[in-house]
Scaffold this active site. Structure first.
Site, PDB file in Angstrom:
ATOM      1  CE  LYS A  93      -3.176   5.444  -1.161  1.00  0.00           C
ATOM      2  NZ  LYS A  93      -4.251   5.865  -2.073  1.00  0.00           N
ATOM      3  CE1 TYR A 131      -3.793   2.439   1.149  1.00  0.00           C
ATOM      4  CE2 TYR A 131      -2.106   3.301   2.642  1.00  0.00           C
ATOM      5  CZ  TYR A 131      -3.336   3.418   2.026  1.00  0.00           C
ATOM      6  OH  TYR A 131      -4.123   4.523   2.282  1.00  0.00           O
ATOM      7  CB  SER A 132       3.729   2.137   2.179  1.00  0.00           C
ATOM      8  OG  SER A 132       4.450   3.281   2.498  1.00  0.00           O
ATOM      9  CB  ALA A 133       5.249   0.221  -2.583  1.00  0.00           C
ATOM     10  N   GLY A 168      -4.551  11.458   6.896  1.00  0.00           N
ATOM     11  CA  GLY A 168      -4.335  10.629   8.083  1.00  0.00           C
ATOM     12  C   GLY A 168      -5.491   9.644   8.195  1.00  0.00           C
TER      13      GLY A 168
END
Ligand code: NDP
Ligand code: 2M3
Length: 291
Positions: free
Chosen positions: A186, A182-184, A215
């Site tokens: 984004k 998910y982070s990758a 957030g």
């Protein structure tokens, strides 16, 4: 200390002055009669954005996979005052669908002013072991489909001097355990769309790109995904949706929406902005002659 007073303080003052001077006034009429696409609009923040846009009198075309939910959202949009409301159901795992969706939506509304990219594939929080297949799916749905959708929409957005909203997360600016793919996806959105924003600047393409850094928001999916794992206060989804629309209509580069007001200061990264400004000066300007 003397050096700090001489250089750092004036730079900080200029930076803050710039930051606060670009706070133009938002008026809901800005969206009246505007033609807007919202992806991931069957629930959560996407659905709230569709409702706000409808109250403002915009034309909306919504998409997600669940036809049943989309139908209900469209009915509510019409009750709330949308100039028109349609849905086209399909999966963003399918890049052909993504491309054809934009063309069909453009035909339904007779053009496009704003493209809101918001959908994500469902993700749970867990340690990364070796599930490479799921990394590919997450990158395709959360990142690649955004590239396909914005590319297909660009000719219409150029005509209207329109805007693109890209919904991201704190996890697209900083890292935390349990959400590697998910982070990758984004971070990839920041890399791609912030580059395209610079290209639009140097080639004088008047299509704005607003990256939205959120957030924790109180959507059912997020609360379920974080339950028992993450102890954090969630912000309200309807206010979040409105802030995304406001920032995009005002053509801001980035929107931060989080419980803590320190977030934009700590993640704003002035060092990156200075480096980007300085590096841009080293380019041969002839390369940028638009075609
Ligand atoms: P939701 O889970 O509530 O909504 C996700 C939407 O995406 C739904 O409409 C869903 O509909 C759609 N979707 C899921 N899979 C697909 C697919 N394969 N193809 C097309 N559409 C799909 O999410 P939120 O509203 O909470 O999140 C919205 C955005 O905000 C995301 O980009 C997220 O990363 C970001 N964000 C959210 C945070 C939060 O705490 N909520 C925090 C930080 C960022 P359907 O299942 O019918 O297809
Ligand atoms: C919406 C829909 C959000 C999620 C989801 C998962 C997480 C929940 C995304 C964040 C934030 C974060 C602290 C890491 C990340 N489906 N599925 C999510 C897993 C939290 N998410 O992006 N906060 C650590 C809140 C910024």
């Amino acid at each position: 200390m003397a050096v700090m007073k001489k250089y750092l303080l004036p730079i900080l003052v200029l930076f803050l002055a710039y930051y606060y001077s670009t706070n133009d006034e938002f008026r809901p009429e800005m969206l009246q009669g505007k033609k807007v696409i919202v992806t991931g609009a069957s629930k959560g923040i996407g659905r709230e954005m569709a409702y706000h846009l409808s109250k403002m009198g915009a034309h909306v075309v919504l998409t997600a996979r669940s036809e049943e939910s989309l139908q209900k959202v469209v009915s509510r949009c019409l009750e709330l005052g949308a100039a028109s409301a349609h849905y086209i159901a399909g999966s963003m795992e399918d890049m052909t669908f993504a491309e054809q969706f934009v063309v069909k939506a453009g035909k339904l509304m007779g053009g496009l002013d704003m493209l809101i990219l918001n959908h994500i594939t469902s993700t749970s929080m867990s340690l990364f072991h070796e599930d490479v297949h799921s990394v590919r799916r997450v990158m395709e749905v959360n990142f690649l489909s955004y590239v396909v959708l914005s590319t297909a929409a660009l000719p219409m957005l150029k005509q209207s001097n329109g805007s693109i909203a890209v919904v991201s997360s704190l996890a697209g600016k900083m890292t935390q355990p349990l959400i590697a793919s998910y982070s990758a996806s984004k971070f990839a959105l920041d890399g791609f769309f912030s580059t395209i924003r610079k290209e639009h600047l140097v080639t004088k393409v008047n299509v704005s790109i607003t990256l939205c850094i959120l957030g924790l928001i109180d959507t059912e999916t997020a609360l379920r995904a974080t339950s028992g794992i993450l102890r954090a206060q969630a912000s309200p989804k309807d206010e979040c949706a409105l802030e995304i629309i406001k920032g995009t209509a005002l053509r801001k580069d980035e929107v931060y929406y989080d419980k803590s007001s320190w977030t934009p200061i700590l993640l704003g990264n002035p060092g990156r902005k200075i480096m980007e400004f300085l590096t841009l000066r080293n380019y041969n300007r002839d390369i940028f002659v638009s075609n």
